[in-house]
Design a protein around this motif. Sequence first.
Motif, PDB file in Angstrom:
ATOM      1  N   GLN A   1      11.676  -8.831  21.523  1.00 21.84           N
ATOM      2  CA  GLN A   1      11.273 -10.231  21.529  1.00 21.84           C
ATOM      3  C   GLN A   1      11.430 -10.845  20.151  1.00 21.84           C
ATOM      4  O   GLN A   1      10.985 -10.295  19.165  1.00 21.84           O
ATOM      5  CB  GLN A   1       9.829 -10.341  22.003  1.00 21.84           C
ATOM      6  CG  GLN A   1       9.356 -11.780  22.185  1.00 21.84           C
ATOM      7  CD  GLN A   1       7.947 -11.844  22.726  1.00 21.84           C
ATOM      8  OE1 GLN A   1       7.308 -10.828  22.854  1.00 21.84           O
ATOM      9  NE2 GLN A   1       7.496 -13.047  23.028  1.00 21.84           N
ATOM     10  N   ASP A   2      12.069 -12.022  20.102  1.00 19.77           N
ATOM     11  CA  ASP A   2      12.258 -12.805  18.892  1.00 19.77           C
ATOM     12  C   ASP A   2      13.254 -12.187  17.914  1.00 19.77           C
ATOM     13  O   ASP A   2      13.483 -12.752  16.852  1.00 19.77           O
ATOM     14  CB  ASP A   2      10.923 -13.052  18.167  1.00 19.77           C
ATOM     15  CG  ASP A   2       9.939 -13.851  19.006  1.00 19.77           C
ATOM     16  OD1 ASP A   2       8.739 -13.598  18.882  1.00 19.77           O
ATOM     17  OD2 ASP A   2      10.388 -14.723  19.788  1.00 19.77           O
ATOM     18  N   TRP A   3      13.818 -11.054  18.235  1.00 21.43           N
ATOM     19  CA  TRP A   3      14.838 -10.448  17.379  1.00 21.43           C
ATOM     20  C   TRP A   3      16.206 -10.716  17.992  1.00 21.43           C
ATOM     21  O   TRP A   3      16.338 -10.947  19.193  1.00 21.43           O
ATOM     22  CB  TRP A   3      14.609  -8.938  17.259  1.00 21.43           C
ATOM     23  CG  TRP A   3      13.444  -8.578  16.390  1.00 21.43           C
ATOM     24  CD1 TRP A   3      12.134  -8.860  16.627  1.00 21.43           C
ATOM     25  CD2 TRP A   3      13.482  -7.863  15.156  1.00 21.43           C
ATOM     26  NE1 TRP A   3      11.349  -8.364  15.607  1.00 21.43           N
ATOM     27  CE2 TRP A   3      12.149  -7.739  14.690  1.00 21.43           C
ATOM     28  CE3 TRP A   3      14.515  -7.305  14.395  1.00 21.43           C
ATOM     29  CZ2 TRP A   3      11.830  -7.093  13.499  1.00 21.43           C
ATOM     30  CZ3 TRP A   3      14.199  -6.654  13.220  1.00 21.43           C
ATOM     31  CH2 TRP A   3      12.869  -6.553  12.777  1.00 21.43           C
TER      32      TRP A   3
ATOM     33  N   PHE B   1      29.355  -5.900   9.002  1.00 17.47           N
ATOM     34  CA  PHE B   1      28.168  -5.181   9.476  1.00 17.47           C
ATOM     35  C   PHE B   1      27.412  -6.030  10.488  1.00 17.47           C
ATOM     36  O   PHE B   1      27.595  -7.242  10.597  1.00 17.47           O
ATOM     37  CB  PHE B   1      27.241  -4.800   8.314  1.00 17.47           C
ATOM     38  CG  PHE B   1      26.428  -5.939   7.755  1.00 17.47           C
ATOM     39  CD1 PHE B   1      25.164  -6.238   8.253  1.00 17.47           C
ATOM     40  CD2 PHE B   1      26.921  -6.722   6.713  1.00 17.47           C
ATOM     41  CE1 PHE B   1      24.411  -7.276   7.734  1.00 17.47           C
ATOM     42  CE2 PHE B   1      26.174  -7.770   6.187  1.00 17.47           C
ATOM     43  CZ  PHE B   1      24.911  -8.050   6.701  1.00 17.47           C
ATOM     44  N   ALA B   2      26.546  -5.350  11.240  1.00 16.67           N
ATOM     45  CA  ALA B   2      25.642  -6.011  12.173  1.00 16.67           C
ATOM     46  C   ALA B   2      24.298  -5.305  12.100  1.00 16.67           C
ATOM     47  O   ALA B   2      24.225  -4.092  11.862  1.00 16.67           O
ATOM     48  CB  ALA B   2      26.195  -5.960  13.591  1.00 16.67           C
ATOM     49  N   VAL B   3      23.228  -6.074  12.309  1.00 13.36           N
ATOM     50  CA  VAL B   3      21.883  -5.506  12.243  1.00 13.36           C
ATOM     51  C   VAL B   3      20.936  -6.419  13.009  1.00 13.36           C
ATOM     52  O   VAL B   3      21.167  -7.628  13.112  1.00 13.36           O
ATOM     53  CB  VAL B   3      21.432  -5.355  10.761  1.00 13.36           C
ATOM     54  CG1 VAL B   3      21.185  -6.705  10.109  1.00 13.36           C
ATOM     55  CG2 VAL B   3      20.225  -4.444  10.627  1.00 13.36           C
ATOM     56  N   SER B   4      19.879  -5.860  13.576  1.00 16.05           N
ATOM     57  CA  SER B   4      18.876  -6.664  14.271  1.00 16.05           C
ATOM     58  C   SER B   4      17.890  -7.246  13.271  1.00 16.05           C
ATOM     59  O   SER B   4      17.387  -6.536  12.400  1.00 16.05           O
ATOM     60  CB  SER B   4      18.130  -5.807  15.297  1.00 16.05           C
ATOM     61  OG  SER B   4      18.973  -5.439  16.363  1.00 16.05           O
ATOM     62  N   LEU B   5      17.618  -8.554  13.421  1.00 15.47           N
ATOM     63  CA  LEU B   5      16.715  -9.259  12.518  1.00 15.47           C
ATOM     64  C   LEU B   5      15.817 -10.201  13.318  1.00 15.47           C
ATOM     65  O   LEU B   5      16.188 -10.656  14.399  1.00 15.47           O
ATOM     66  CB  LEU B   5      17.511 -10.078  11.497  1.00 15.47           C
ATOM     67  CG  LEU B   5      18.279  -9.312  10.419  1.00 15.47           C
ATOM     68  CD1 LEU B   5      19.171 -10.269   9.631  1.00 15.47           C
ATOM     69  CD2 LEU B   5      17.316  -8.601   9.476  1.00 15.47           C
ATOM     70  N   PRO B   6      14.654 -10.538  12.758  1.00 18.44           N
ATOM     71  CA  PRO B   6      13.765 -11.488  13.438  1.00 18.44           C
ATOM     72  C   PRO B   6      14.101 -12.947  13.146  1.00 18.44           C
ATOM     73  O   PRO B   6      13.565 -13.837  13.788  1.00 18.44           O
ATOM     74  CB  PRO B   6      12.388 -11.129  12.870  1.00 18.44           C
ATOM     75  CG  PRO B   6      12.680 -10.619  11.497  1.00 18.44           C
ATOM     76  CD  PRO B   6      14.004  -9.892  11.603  1.00 18.44           C
TER      77      PRO B   6
ATOM     78  N   ILE C   1      13.303  -1.041  14.505  1.00 21.61           N
ATOM     79  CA  ILE C   1      14.338  -1.860  15.155  1.00 21.61           C
ATOM     80  C   ILE C   1      15.400  -2.266  14.145  1.00 21.61           C
ATOM     81  O   ILE C   1      16.597  -2.192  14.417  1.00 21.61           O
ATOM     82  CB  ILE C   1      13.702  -3.108  15.793  1.00 21.61           C
ATOM     83  CG1 ILE C   1      12.781  -2.706  16.941  1.00 21.61           C
ATOM     84  CG2 ILE C   1      14.788  -4.067  16.290  1.00 21.61           C
ATOM     85  CD1 ILE C   1      12.026  -3.875  17.538  1.00 21.61           C
ATOM     86  N   PHE C   2      14.944  -2.675  12.968  1.00 20.61           N
ATOM     87  CA  PHE C   2      15.863  -3.110  11.917  1.00 20.61           C
ATOM     88  C   PHE C   2      16.710  -1.952  11.412  1.00 20.61           C
ATOM     89  O   PHE C   2      17.945  -2.016  11.404  1.00 20.61           O
ATOM     90  CB  PHE C   2      15.052  -3.723  10.782  1.00 20.61           C
ATOM     91  CG  PHE C   2      15.820  -3.952   9.501  1.00 20.61           C
ATOM     92  CD1 PHE C   2      16.795  -4.935   9.425  1.00 20.61           C
ATOM     93  CD2 PHE C   2      15.547  -3.199   8.369  1.00 20.61           C
ATOM     94  CE1 PHE C   2      17.497  -5.150   8.249  1.00 20.61           C
ATOM     95  CE2 PHE C   2      16.239  -3.410   7.197  1.00 20.61           C
ATOM     96  CZ  PHE C   2      17.218  -4.388   7.138  1.00 20.61           C
ATOM     97  N   GLN C   3      16.060  -0.887  11.005  1.00 22.86           N
ATOM     98  CA  GLN C   3      16.759   0.197  10.328  1.00 22.86           C
ATOM     99  C   GLN C   3      17.731   0.924  11.245  1.00 22.86           C
ATOM    100  O   GLN C   3      18.827   1.298  10.832  1.00 22.86           O
ATOM    101  CB  GLN C   3      15.747   1.178   9.741  1.00 22.86           C
ATOM    102  CG  GLN C   3      16.327   2.130   8.726  1.00 22.86           C
ATOM    103  CD  GLN C   3      15.253   2.954   8.042  1.00 22.86           C
ATOM    104  OE1 GLN C   3      14.233   3.249   8.633  1.00 22.86           O
ATOM    105  NE2 GLN C   3      15.481   3.313   6.807  1.00 22.86           N
ATOM    106  N   GLN C   4      17.349   1.108  12.501  1.00 19.08           N
ATOM    107  CA  GLN C   4      18.175   1.883  13.413  1.00 19.08           C
ATOM    108  C   GLN C   4      19.308   1.078  14.040  1.00 19.08           C
ATOM    109  O   GLN C   4      20.176   1.643  14.705  1.00 19.08           O
ATOM    110  CB  GLN C   4      17.292   2.480  14.514  1.00 19.08           C
ATOM    111  CG  GLN C   4      16.273   3.469  13.999  1.00 19.08           C
ATOM    112  CD  GLN C   4      15.251   3.871  15.061  1.00 19.08           C
ATOM    113  OE1 GLN C   4      15.477   3.677  16.252  1.00 19.08           O
ATOM    114  NE2 GLN C   4      14.143   4.408  14.618  1.00 19.08           N
ATOM    115  N   SER C   5      19.304  -0.237  13.831  1.00 20.19           N
ATOM    116  CA  SER C   5      20.296  -1.079  14.497  1.00 20.19           C
ATOM    117  C   SER C   5      21.570  -1.288  13.696  1.00 20.19           C
ATOM    118  O   SER C   5      22.524  -1.893  14.194  1.00 20.19           O
ATOM    119  CB  SER C   5      19.681  -2.456  14.794  1.00 20.19           C
ATOM    120  OG  SER C   5      19.401  -3.151  13.580  1.00 20.19           O
ATOM    121  N   LEU C   6      21.611  -0.803  12.463  1.00 21.05           N
ATOM    122  CA  LEU C   6      22.776  -1.044  11.608  1.00 21.05           C
ATOM    123  C   LEU C   6      24.049  -0.491  12.238  1.00 21.05           C
ATOM    124  O   LEU C   6      24.097   0.651  12.686  1.00 21.05           O
ATOM    125  CB  LEU C   6      22.566  -0.407  10.238  1.00 21.05           C
ATOM    126  CG  LEU C   6      23.696  -0.572   9.216  1.00 21.05           C
ATOM    127  CD1 LEU C   6      23.853  -2.032   8.813  1.00 21.05           C
ATOM    128  CD2 LEU C   6      23.433   0.298   7.987  1.00 21.05           C
TER     129      LEU C   6
END
Length: 199
Positions: free
Chosen positions: A9-11, A21-26, A149-154
């Motif tokens: 949610q919200d990410w 690169f791609a990464v999940s962020l809020p 969520i952030f660290q593992q999504s790279l």
Amino acid sequence: LVSSPALAQDWFEYVNQQERFAVSLPAQPSMAGSNFRSASGALLPSKIFTTVNGDSTYMVTVIDYSGVDGEEYAGALEHGVAYIKDRDGELTSENDASYEGMDTRMLQFSNPDQTRSFVAVTLPPTVSYLERLYIVEGRSPEDAPPPGIFQQSLSFRDNDGVRLRYGTDIDGNKFRIMGDTCGYPYRRFGQEAVVLCDF
């Protein structure tokens, strides 16, 4: 820049095609230019992408190693790790890892301001032609959940925006993995890869 719906949610998935690169962020990150001193003393251009969400901060630092010699690039991971360790705070964990088959060092710190930092330093193989060092850091209060969520999504992208993943053969050489068609060789714009199944 491209964004897509979030897995949480919200990410959302923030994709920076320019820096591959791609990464999940809020939230959308801000970007600041900087310089990074290499092991030889050269000043390398870098970009720092930062998102602040409540009491937590998420940063991706991309250091441009294009034009350096092969020996210095090969040592960029250890140099980046030494740079990260040169800070106030207590190193509480350090271990080798792999992001998408790329050499990575994971570190955790307890900081003087009562926060914890979760850091990943990743060096893509030379066959990726990325020529960059990536430093990912999530910082959150000690009593908050780690920024998983952030660290593992790279993840990483090639020139066409296709995700990059690598395996290692018996001789220690990196080869690209494509998940399109199991068991068949793959060629795209002159790049050869081996297609492996995801199961």
